[in-house]
Scaffold this active site. Structure first.
Site, PDB file in Angstrom:
ATOM      1  N   ASP A  97       0.881  -0.995  -0.037  1.00 31.59           N
ATOM      2  CA  ASP A  97       0.045   0.007  -0.175  1.00 31.59           C
ATOM      3  C   ASP A  97       1.043   1.319  -0.027  1.00 31.59           C
ATOM      4  O   ASP A  97       1.333   1.831   0.953  1.00 31.59           O
ATOM      5  CB  ASP A  97      -0.731   0.138   1.334  1.00 31.59           C
ATOM      6  CG  ASP A  97      -1.654   0.912   1.393  1.00 31.59           C
ATOM      7  OD1 ASP A  97      -2.173   1.865   0.087  1.00 31.59           O
ATOM      8  OD2 ASP A  97      -2.940   1.215   1.988  1.00 31.59           O
ATOM      9  N   ALA A  98       1.284   1.700  -1.493  1.00 31.97           N
ATOM     10  CA  ALA A  98       2.364   2.768  -1.390  1.00 31.97           C
ATOM     11  C   ALA A  98       1.628   3.946  -2.161  1.00 31.97           C
ATOM     12  O   ALA A  98       2.095   4.781  -2.252  1.00 31.97           O
ATOM     13  CB  ALA A  98       3.487   2.539  -1.860  1.00 31.97           C
ATOM     14  N   LYS A  99       0.474   3.597  -3.001  1.00 33.43           N
ATOM     15  CA  LYS A  99      -0.214   4.604  -3.482  1.00 33.43           C
ATOM     16  C   LYS A  99       0.553   5.506  -4.479  1.00 33.43           C
ATOM     17  O   LYS A  99       0.599   6.680  -4.652  1.00 33.43           O
ATOM     18  CB  LYS A  99      -1.224   5.392  -2.781  1.00 33.43           C
ATOM     19  CG  LYS A  99      -2.339   4.511  -1.846  1.00 33.43           C
ATOM     20  CD  LYS A  99      -3.094   5.698  -1.019  1.00 33.43           C
ATOM     21  CE  LYS A  99      -3.999   4.576  -0.288  1.00 33.43           C
ATOM     22  NZ  LYS A  99      -3.657   3.960   0.929  1.00 33.43           N
ATOM     23  N   ARG A 100       1.429   4.737  -5.274  1.00 32.46           N
ATOM     24  CA  ARG A 100       2.207   5.709  -6.051  1.00 32.46           C
ATOM     25  C   ARG A 100       1.664   5.880  -7.343  1.00 32.46           C
ATOM     26  O   ARG A 100       0.737   5.286  -7.988  1.00 32.46           O
ATOM     27  CB  ARG A 100       3.520   4.586  -6.340  1.00 32.46           C
ATOM     28  CG  ARG A 100       4.296   4.375  -5.191  1.00 32.46           C
ATOM     29  CD  ARG A 100       4.895   5.273  -4.687  1.00 32.46           C
ATOM     30  NE  ARG A 100       5.889   5.018  -3.523  1.00 32.46           N
ATOM     31  CZ  ARG A 100       6.055   5.255  -2.061  1.00 32.46           C
ATOM     32  NH1 ARG A 100       5.192   6.031  -1.797  1.00 32.46           N
ATOM     33  NH2 ARG A 100       6.896   4.831  -1.472  1.00 32.46           N
ATOM     34  N   THR A 127      -0.593  -0.697  -4.679  1.00 31.29           N
ATOM     35  CA  THR A 127      -1.844   0.218  -4.799  1.00 31.29           C
ATOM     36  C   THR A 127      -1.146   1.586  -5.496  1.00 31.29           C
ATOM     37  O   THR A 127       0.015   1.843  -5.254  1.00 31.29           O
ATOM     38  CB  THR A 127      -2.407   0.758  -3.463  1.00 31.29           C
ATOM     39  OG1 THR A 127      -1.354   1.224  -2.704  1.00 31.29           O
ATOM     40  CG2 THR A 127      -3.062  -0.452  -2.752  1.00 31.29           C
TER      41      THR A 127
END
Length: 284
Positions: A97-100, A127
């Site tokens: 879950d890093a939402k890059r 993510t």
């Protein structure tokens, strides 16, 4: 060269065998304190490794939140590397879950960080944020497909602020969220038993029947179970015909029962049972 099994197929198998529950690994300072741990590297290690050791042989998915490791600098990232490796060795899939989200070579570098088997942070899925335009994600999409990984694209998030972007209406009359779901549907066309390119869709959002979630033909990562107010019983009403593709994510609802390993296992088992009961009652 052997073609890797796609993430969607591996995820479906894991959910069928272990149930669909995803447990977040979110080392908040407050959770470390609840465990009687200091907010330092030693506390971080104890928290993350205890969670993995307790649950890796029984949950389908772990979702470590990168930010809570990154705040400790390079030593925290080293703990994250070990957490990912130990989770995967234990049999669980890992969604980072890093939402890059970025463009061009920068997006390609983010993709290589998490989706290249040679990287120490190699994960089963990542993510990503599409709000520089879905096409900006192409380096990650291509590398994920090449290496049998997956992506979870932010689409209908549970935070109230997300609505100003995700519910915005484009010139063709579709919302931004619906447009993202349409892109994912195209990525997953013809995939069996499940596509590898999924969406992040909050479990707290209520009836989403106006969106073609089932048409995505991919997994739907659903945060919001537990501390944010949603329950497993809410899943059929939110996701409708797509409920079998939902990966409900629980963090504090499980983690607050540590550091005792039996407490973590019991909490995860209760959530898993409640999810199974909700799915059994769903009409799809």
């Amino acid at each position: 060269m052997t073609t890797p099994t796609p993430f969607g197929a591996r995820l479906r198998r894991a959910m069928d065998e272990r149930g669909p529950l995803c447990v977040g690994i979110d080392p908040h300072a407050s959770l470390l304190a609840d465990w009687g741990l200091a907010d330092d590297i030693a506390g971080l290690e104890r928290f993350a490794y205890t969670t993995v050791e307790a649950l890796a042989d029984r949950v389908a998915v772990f979702k470590p939140q990168s930010a809570f490791f990154e705040r400790f600098g390079s030593r925290g990232v080293a703990v994250l590397e070990q957490t990912v490796a130990r989770a995967r060795e234990g049999g669980a899939l890992v969604v980072m879950d890093a939402k890059r989200g970025d463009i061009g070579s920068t997006m390609a570098a983010y993709a290589a960080t998490y989706l290249d088997p040679a990287s120490p942070l190699f994960s089963d899925a990542l993510t990503v944020s599409p709000f520089l335009g879905y096409g900006s994600l192409r380096p990650a999409v291509d590398l994920a497909r090449e290496n049998g990984c997956g992506l979870f694209v932010l689409a209908l998030t549970s935070n109230a602020e997300g609505q100003e972007v995700q519910h915005a209406v484009r010139a063709d009359g579709s919302t931004v969220a619906a447009t993202m779901l349409g892109h994912l549907k195209a990525e997953n066309a013809g995939a069996e038993p499940l596509g590898s390119f999924g969406a992040v869709v909050g479990a707290t959002l209520g009836d989403l029947s106006s969106y073609d979630l089932a048409g995505v033909n991919g997994p739907l990562l659903a945060p919001g179970i537990g501390a944010q107010g949603a329950t497993p019983a809410d899943l059929p009403g939110v996701f409708g015909a797509a409920v079998r593709n939902v990966v409900p994510s629980v963090s504090r609802g499980v983690l607050r029962h540590g550091p005792d390993a039996d407490g973590l296992r019991a909490a995860a088992a209760r959530f898993a049972e409640d999810v199974a009961a909700a799915l059994d009652q769903a009409v799809v």
